[in-house]
Design a protein around this motif. Structure first.
Motif, PDB file in Angstrom:
ATOM      1  N   GLY A  38       0.808  -1.211   0.000  1.00  0.00           N
ATOM      2  CA  GLY A  38       0.000   0.000   0.000  1.00  0.00           C
ATOM      3  C   GLY A  38       0.841   1.260   0.000  1.00  0.00           C
ATOM      4  N   LEU A  39       1.839   1.328   0.894  1.00  0.00           N
ATOM      5  CA  LEU A  39       2.694   2.512   0.959  1.00  0.00           C
ATOM      6  C   LEU A  39       3.585   2.626  -0.272  1.00  0.00           C
ATOM      7  N   LEU A  40       4.038   1.490  -0.798  1.00  0.00           N
ATOM      8  CA  LEU A  40       4.828   1.543  -2.029  1.00  0.00           C
ATOM      9  C   LEU A  40       4.000   2.111  -3.180  1.00  0.00           C
ATOM     10  N   GLY A  41       2.751   1.681  -3.248  1.00  0.00           N
ATOM     11  CA  GLY A  41       1.875   2.221  -4.282  1.00  0.00           C
ATOM     12  C   GLY A  41       1.639   3.707  -4.114  1.00  0.00           C
ATOM     13  N   LEU A  42       1.502   4.151  -2.856  1.00  0.00           N
ATOM     14  CA  LEU A  42       1.312   5.580  -2.610  1.00  0.00           C
ATOM     15  C   LEU A  42       2.549   6.372  -3.010  1.00  0.00           C
ATOM     16  N   ARG A  43       3.720   5.856  -2.672  1.00  0.00           N
ATOM     17  CA  ARG A  43       4.945   6.564  -3.053  1.00  0.00           C
ATOM     18  C   ARG A  43       5.053   6.685  -4.571  1.00  0.00           C
ATOM     19  N   GLU A  44       4.692   5.620  -5.281  1.00  0.00           N
ATOM     20  CA  GLU A  44       4.705   5.673  -6.743  1.00  0.00           C
ATOM     21  C   GLU A  44       3.727   6.735  -7.243  1.00  0.00           C
ATOM     22  N   ARG A  45       2.549   6.774  -6.663  1.00  0.00           N
ATOM     23  CA  ARG A  45       1.554   7.762  -7.079  1.00  0.00           C
ATOM     24  C   ARG A  45       2.075   9.181  -6.880  1.00  0.00           C
ATOM     25  N   VAL A  46       2.686   9.433  -5.712  1.00  0.00           N
ATOM     26  CA  VAL A  46       3.174  10.779  -5.407  1.00  0.00           C
ATOM     27  C   VAL A  46       4.328  11.158  -6.321  1.00  0.00           C
ATOM     28  N   GLU A  47       5.260  10.241  -6.530  1.00  0.00           N
ATOM     29  CA  GLU A  47       6.423  10.557  -7.346  1.00  0.00           C
ATOM     30  C   GLU A  47       6.067  10.680  -8.818  1.00  0.00           C
ATOM     31  N   VAL A  48       5.025   9.998  -9.268  1.00  0.00           N
ATOM     32  CA  VAL A  48       4.563  10.187 -10.638  1.00  0.00           C
ATOM     33  C   VAL A  48       4.139  11.634 -10.864  1.00  0.00           C
ATOM     34  N   LEU A  49       3.591  12.264  -9.834  1.00  0.00           N
ATOM     35  CA  LEU A  49       3.183  13.667  -9.921  1.00  0.00           C
ATOM     36  C   LEU A  49       4.312  14.627  -9.565  1.00  0.00           C
ATOM     37  N   ARG A  50       5.550  14.131  -9.579  1.00  0.00           N
ATOM     38  CA  ARG A  50       6.745  14.926  -9.279  1.00  0.00           C
ATOM     39  C   ARG A  50       6.759  15.412  -7.835  1.00  0.00           C
ATOM     40  N   GLY A  51       6.163  14.639  -6.957  1.00  0.00           N
ATOM     41  CA  GLY A  51       6.119  15.012  -5.548  1.00  0.00           C
ATOM     42  C   GLY A  51       7.149  14.269  -4.726  1.00  0.00           C
ATOM     43  N   ARG A  52       7.191  14.599  -3.439  1.00  0.00           N
ATOM     44  CA  ARG A  52       8.104  13.970  -2.485  1.00  0.00           C
ATOM     45  C   ARG A  52       7.276  13.263  -1.418  1.00  0.00           C
ATOM     46  N   PHE A  53       7.640  12.017  -1.152  1.00  0.00           N
ATOM     47  CA  PHE A  53       6.932  11.177  -0.188  1.00  0.00           C
ATOM     48  C   PHE A  53       7.898  10.815   0.920  1.00  0.00           C
ATOM     49  N   ALA A  54       7.463  10.936   2.190  1.00  0.00           N
ATOM     50  CA  ALA A  54       8.376  10.697   3.312  1.00  0.00           C
ATOM     51  C   ALA A  54       7.643   9.999   4.445  1.00  0.00           C
ATOM     52  N   LEU A  55       8.371   9.100   5.105  1.00  0.00           N
ATOM     53  CA  LEU A  55       7.934   8.453   6.337  1.00  0.00           C
ATOM     54  C   LEU A  55       8.949   8.805   7.415  1.00  0.00           C
ATOM     55  N   GLU A  56       8.491   9.348   8.538  1.00  0.00           N
ATOM     56  CA  GLU A  56       9.397   9.779   9.584  1.00  0.00           C
ATOM     57  C   GLU A  56       8.709   9.699  10.930  1.00  0.00           C
ATOM     58  N   ARG A  57       9.512   9.820  11.985  1.00  0.00           N
ATOM     59  CA  ARG A  57       8.969   9.804  13.337  1.00  0.00           C
ATOM     60  C   ARG A  57       8.252  11.123  13.615  1.00  0.00           C
ATOM     61  N   GLY A  58       7.035  11.006  14.125  1.00  0.00           N
ATOM     62  CA  GLY A  58       6.247  12.199  14.396  1.00  0.00           C
ATOM     63  C   GLY A  58       6.654  12.892  15.686  1.00  0.00           C
ATOM     64  N   ALA A  59       6.091  14.064  15.892  1.00  0.00           N
ATOM     65  CA  ALA A  59       6.416  14.853  17.082  1.00  0.00           C
ATOM     66  C   ALA A  59       5.931  14.177  18.361  1.00  0.00           C
ATOM     67  N   ARG A  60       4.917  13.327  18.246  1.00  0.00           N
ATOM     68  CA  ARG A  60       4.370  12.643  19.434  1.00  0.00           C
ATOM     69  C   ARG A  60       4.813  11.180  19.510  1.00  0.00           C
ATOM     70  N   GLY A  61       5.877  10.852  18.793  1.00  0.00           N
ATOM     71  CA  GLY A  61       6.447   9.521  18.880  1.00  0.00           C
ATOM     72  C   GLY A  61       5.888   8.516  17.901  1.00  0.00           C
ATOM     73  N   GLY A  62       4.814   8.825  17.227  1.00  0.00           N
ATOM     74  CA  GLY A  62       4.234   7.899  16.271  1.00  0.00           C
ATOM     75  C   GLY A  62       4.848   8.044  14.886  1.00  0.00           C
ATOM     76  N   LEU A  63       4.073   7.685  13.890  1.00  0.00           N
ATOM     77  CA  LEU A  63       4.520   7.744  12.503  1.00  0.00           C
ATOM     78  C   LEU A  63       3.890   8.942  11.816  1.00  0.00           C
ATOM     79  N   ARG A  64       4.697   9.605  11.005  1.00  0.00           N
ATOM     80  CA  ARG A  64       4.219  10.744  10.228  1.00  0.00           C
ATOM     81  C   ARG A  64       4.444  10.450   8.748  1.00  0.00           C
ATOM     82  N   VAL A  65       3.362  10.406   8.006  1.00  0.00           N
ATOM     83  CA  VAL A  65       3.406  10.204   6.563  1.00  0.00           C
ATOM     84  C   VAL A  65       3.100  11.541   5.911  1.00  0.00           C
TER      85      VAL A  65
END
Length: 324
Positions: free
Chosen positions: A291-318
């Protein structure tokens, strides 16, 4: 996903921009330095008569043939010069091959992203057609079945067990129709076509809240997101949809925050979904599912940037930043 520039070094060979003359100027400075050192050595040797002094001091070592050492050093210098020239030619040839390979890779990436974009478009078209068929064909047949069952239920000349079976048929028809409606909403969000992106995402969030009342879910938007186009709208909608699905399956979160903002200065759309759940694994590297791989492909097809990182509250930030 666009084709990134993978060959910054190719500009050095083309001579098209002012910055590409820097290596040539550096080479000229190096040659001038070598010439200056050579001339200075010659003048210093002439002034101090170093060769004569060297010859006088080496007469005592004639049996060791030390006086032949300068000629051997000259031969070694010539050999090192030839060796450096050969290595330079080989390095230049290798650089040309590498730049050519990078150009081919960039072209291949561009072609792949075009194929991905076409594949995504075909997928969405198929989903739209399936949703339409469910609505037009299955919905009509279920409605006809329900009407017949209602007619049987309301007949007073039938025994009670037959009327009870008709009520059961009505309940089954209602359940199947509700399942079909959920499938149609997942296949093709009707609100996205009728109400626009912000309202469609708000409806998606509201439906998710009803199914998961124990998790607080907030949605914020600047309200100026209209007329962005079919591809961008469906990409953002699928991004939020997949993130909420992952929160349900994996995050064990108590709060989810969704932001959708139009960055006026950068002329881009910023999407962020952050939770306070388990976050990234201990190694810090996120494990991308299909699912996330497909989303990254979708975003990058539109010349966008996709990132997964640790959120400010310790969780995940997409997050995704997509140019408009």
């Amino acid at each position: 996903m666009h084709a990134p520039s993978l060959n910054p070094g190719s500009a050095v060979l083309s001579g098209a921009t002012p910055g590409e003359h820097r290596p040539l100027n550096q080479a000229r400075r190096d040659l001038a330095l070598v010439a200056g050192i050579t001339l200075g050595t010659f003048l210093l040797g002439s002034w101090l008569e170093l060769s004569e002094g060297f010859a006088t001091r080496m007469r005592a070592l004639e049996s060791w043939q030390v006086d032949e050492l300068p000629l051997a050093l000259v031969a070694m210098l010539a050999g090192l010069t030839w060796y450096s020239w050969r290595r330079h030619r080989q390095a230049a040839a290798e650089m040309r091959l590498r730049l050519h390979a990078q150009d081919r890779l960039a072209a291949t990436l561009a072609e792949n992203r075009l194929l991905v974009q076409r594949s995504i478009q075909v997928q969405e078209d198929e989903r739209r057609n399936i949703a339409r068929e469910l609505h037009d064909e299955m919905g009509q047949w279920l409605n006809a079945l329900k009407l017949d069952a209602v007619a049987l239920r309301d007949r007073t000349d039938l025994p009670e067990d037959a009327r009870a079976l008709s009520r059961a048929i009505i309940e089954v028809a209602n359940h199947v129709y509700e399942v079909a409606r959920n499938l149609m909403r997942r296949l093709r969000p009707v609100a996205l076509d009728e109400l626009g992106l912000p309202s469609a995402v708000q409806y998606l969030v509201d439906q998710w809240r009803r199914r998961h009342p124990e998790v607080r879910c907030s949605f914020e938007t600047d309200g100026s997101i209209d007329g962005l186009g079919e591809s961008l709208n469906i990409t953002v909608y699928r991004l939020v949809q997949e993130c909420l699905t992952n929160v349900t399956k994996h995050a064990q979160a108590r709060e989810v925050r969704i932001e959708l903002r139009h960055l006026q200065g950068a002329a881009s759309l910023h999407v962020s979904v952050e939770d306070d759940g388990k976050g990234l694994p201990p190694g810090g590297e996120p494990r991308l599912g299909l699912g996330l791989l497909g989303l990254r492909e979708r975003v990058e097809v539109l010349r966008g940037r996709f990132a997964l990182e640790r959120g400010a509250r310790g969780g995940l930030r997409v997050s995704a930043v997509i140019p408009l």
